[in-house]
Scaffold this active site. Structure first.
Site, short mmCIF file in Angstrom:
data_model
loop_
_atom_site.label_atom_id
_atom_site.label_comp_id
_atom_site.label_asym_id
_atom_site.label_seq_id
_atom_site.Cartn_x
_atom_site.Cartn_y
_atom_site.Cartn_z
N CYS A 93 52.27 19.97 -40.04
CA CYS A 93 52.61 20.39 -38.77
C CYS A 93 53.46 21.56 -38.76
O CYS A 93 53.34 22.74 -38.88
CB CYS A 93 53.11 19.18 -37.97
SG CYS A 93 52.85 19.43 -36.22
N HIS A 189 50.20 13.66 -39.42
CA HIS A 189 51.42 13.12 -39.94
C HIS A 189 50.91 11.66 -39.90
O HIS A 189 49.60 11.40 -39.90
CB HIS A 189 52.53 12.90 -38.73
CG HIS A 189 52.96 14.10 -38.04
ND1 HIS A 189 53.90 14.84 -38.68
CD2 HIS A 189 52.71 14.65 -37.13
CE1 HIS A 189 54.43 15.89 -38.22
NE2 HIS A 189 53.61 15.69 -37.01
#
Ligand code: GLN
Length: 237
Positions: A93, A189
């Site tokens: 990310c 994640h």
């Protein structure tokens, strides 16, 4: 016994949704496969140790990305050199975005990246939040995304996989993540590696082979990961 050195970038600033767990999962699985592992934490201002075998970096808020920007530009040459030497890396990310050319936040601030990926990220008005399922050459990958940045890959930039559920890079073109040599970026994640043990072992195999050692995977009890993956597969969102 070979020691595999893991470099974990910005553990304090870039650590959303348990991304810290990626370094821990690597260390533990390296040990289970019969090698030694050592995690080196890189904080802004420090230099990159020698003999790094794997690099990981996690997600973070726009403000945290601005906090580490100067440092990541400082260590850019060292990271490019490691990438050229086929060192496996996993960037999640916020750090994935910093491995592209730049990230322009939804408020218009531009954060410059290190251009390891041919990718540009622009913050949108809507956050993309939810569970992601991705088809890849490493099998089905599962994770959780939460980002406003929409990433567009350059024409010849390889993606990590194809989105089966969720938004991935931008919610439009079904691409998820990026791959250049052995450097991987993803929006997933979870943390990602405990959720995707086969991918974790792939990074370990690359690192072990780079050290001219043989990777003979040991039998690992992954039933908890398998249960989590079966649950994630059944989710409708
Ligand atoms: N701040 C970035 C975004 O919102 C990255 C977020 C994250 O790492 N979860 O797109």
């Amino acid at each position: 016994m070979t020691t595999i050195n893991i470099l974990h970038l910005y553990p304090n600033e870039m650590n959303t949704y348990g991304d810290h767990g990626n370094g821990l999962a690597l260390k533990r699985r390296i040990e289970w496969h019969g090698f030694k592992a050592m995690v080196h934490y890189h904080h802004p201002g420090s230099s990159i140790p020698k003999n790094i075998d794997i690099v990981v970096g996690g997600g973070g808020q726009d403000s945290a990305q601005a906090d580490v920007q100067a440092d990541i530009l400082n260590i850019s040459d060292a990271l490019h050199k490691l990438a050229a030497d086929d060192v496996p890396m996993l960037m999640v990310c916020g750090t994935y975005q910093l491995f592209g050319h730049r990230y322009v936040t939804h408020t218009g601030d531009a954060v410059k990246g290190i251009s390891l990926f041919d990718a540009e990220t622009v913050g949108g008005p809507k956050r993309m939040i939810g569970n992601v399922m991705v088809e890849s050459e490493f099998g089905t990958l599962f994770g959780f995304e939460n980002h406003s940045g929409q990433t567009t890959l350059g024409k010849s930039q390889e993606a990590l996989g194809r989105v089966l559920r969720g938004n991935g890079n931008n919610g439009r073109d079904k691409t998820e993540g990026a791959r250049t040599k052995n450097v991987f970026g993803t929006y997933m994640h979870g943390p990602f590696l405990p959720n995707n043990p086969a991918f974790c072992d792939y990074l370990i195999k690359l690192a072990v082979q780079n050290r001219s050692d043989t990777f003979e995977p040991k039998q690992i009890d992954d039933h908890l990961a398998e249960l989590a993956r079966a649950g994630a597969r059944k989710r409708s969102y």
